[in-house]
Design an enzyme around this catalytic site. Structure first.
Site, mmCIF file in Angstrom:
data_model
loop_
_atom_site.group_PDB
_atom_site.id
_atom_site.type_symbol
_atom_site.label_atom_id
_atom_site.label_comp_id
_atom_site.label_asym_id
_atom_site.label_seq_id
_atom_site.Cartn_x
_atom_site.Cartn_y
_atom_site.Cartn_z
ATOM 1 N N LYS A 1 40.283 -9.497 26.368
ATOM 2 C CA LYS A 1 40.807 -8.992 25.099
ATOM 3 C C LYS A 1 41.975 -9.847 24.603
ATOM 4 C CE LYS A 1 42.275 -4.494 23.184
ATOM 5 N NZ LYS A 1 42.385 -3.060 23.566
ATOM 6 N N CYS B 1 38.249 -3.269 21.010
ATOM 7 C CA CYS B 1 39.159 -2.298 20.397
ATOM 8 C C CYS B 1 40.166 -2.939 19.443
ATOM 9 C CB CYS B 1 39.851 -1.476 21.481
ATOM 10 S SG CYS B 1 40.503 0.107 20.862
ATOM 11 N N GLU C 1 34.897 1.324 25.408
ATOM 12 C CA GLU C 1 35.911 0.585 26.160
ATOM 13 C C GLU C 1 36.364 1.363 27.398
ATOM 14 O OE1 GLU C 1 40.320 -1.411 25.240
ATOM 15 O OE2 GLU C 1 39.609 0.289 24.057
#
Length: 296
Positions: A116, A153, A43
């Site tokens: 995200k 993540c 990431e």
């Protein structure tokens, strides 16, 4: 394709963006030389994990997706090596900022952008300062080599993420990551929990998981004494959640593993987990407090 080779990578990052890109390119080339066809980089690898603090200067790091020099660089590399590259980047879109990912297919084309979904906030992980919660929804992509799901993540801690990707047909799940120590409490070690959580995603959905994390100690540019030690431990599981490969906490490296997608699909069907699901019974998952509307 029935057989596909995947790779997880990990590396340390500095404030020299060109060096980070070249280091990531070297890992991609190393993985491709070992036969990897889909290669995951960690990431936000273009810089250190800047969310360690809330300094507004970091907003200047964001790039528009269509003008991103980072994405353009890895488009050329993907085409040259005929590999698929999910590329994490800090996206600016008008006045909004996202923690985003572009999936680059083996011909160098960008298939789409994922933003995200789950945005964390805590000491050393101040993402709510910088990122708007993603508006794309979960996505899967039919690449040259496999149908893949990719999330970012904090997304990887939520079973809803993995189940959504599996329901959408992901044959492999990829999670680029930046996680390490907790600045407020040095005794916390989340690495075993982090690993087991994703092993559970693989086992519950009968879909292999590939996770790439960063390594090294990163210090805040603006707050003296604030630092995070990232614990690497990048790994690949099979569809049963077993770790088939894992790197250590400190070493730059590449993992490559080959999967038989037809065999995995057979296992997934034979277990009946998706046959026996009861979607109509899961309305509680659409609530925040577990209470159905009108139940009080």
């Amino acid at each position: 394709m029935t057989m596909v080779s995947v790779a997880a990578t990990q590396m340390a990052c500095s404030w020299n963006r060109d060096e980070n890109i070249q280091r990531a390119e070297k890992l991609v080339r190393d993985a491709a030389a070992q036969g990897a066809q889909i290669i995951l980089i960690q990431e936000l690898f273009e810089t250190p994990y800047f969310c360690i603090d809330q300094s507004p200067e970091h907003f200047s790091l964001a790039q528009e997706a269509h003008n991103s020099s980072l994405i353009h660089h890895f488009q050329a590399l993907a085409k040259a090596l005929a590999v698929v590259l999910p590329i994490s980047f800090f996206e600016r879109a008008g006045n909004a900022f996202y923690n985003s990912l572009a999936v680059i297919d083996a011909d160098g084309s960008v298939l789409d952008i994922y933003r995200k979904t789950h945005i964390p906030n805590g000491p050393g992980y101040q993402e709510k300062q910088f990122f708007t919660p993603g508006d794309t929804g979960f996505k899967v992509w039919q690449t040259r080599y496999a149908k893949i799901g990719v999330a970012i993540c904090w997304d990887q801690w939520f079973p809803e993420t993995a189940r959504s990707l599996a329901l959408m047909g992901a044959e492999l799940m990829f999670f680029p990551t930046a996680i390490g120590s907790e600045p407020q409490d040095a005794s916390i070690n989340s690495q075993p929990h982090w690993t087991r959580t994703q092993q559970g995603h693989a086992a519950a959905n009968l879909v292999p998981v590939i996770a790439s994390n960063r390594i090294g100690v990163e210090k805040s540019k603006y707050i003296d004494g604030l630092e995070t030690t990232f614990y690497g431990s990048s790994f690949i599981t099979d569809e049963f959640g077993e770790l088939v490969q894992q790197l250590d906490k400190t070493t730059e490296g590449v993992l490559v593993h080959r999967f038989n997608l037809a065999s995995i699909a057979k296992n997934r069907a034979s277990w009946g987990l998706f046959r026996d699901r009861r979607p109509g019974m899961y309305s509680t998952l659409q609530t925040s407090d577990g209470q159905h509307k009108g139940s009080r």
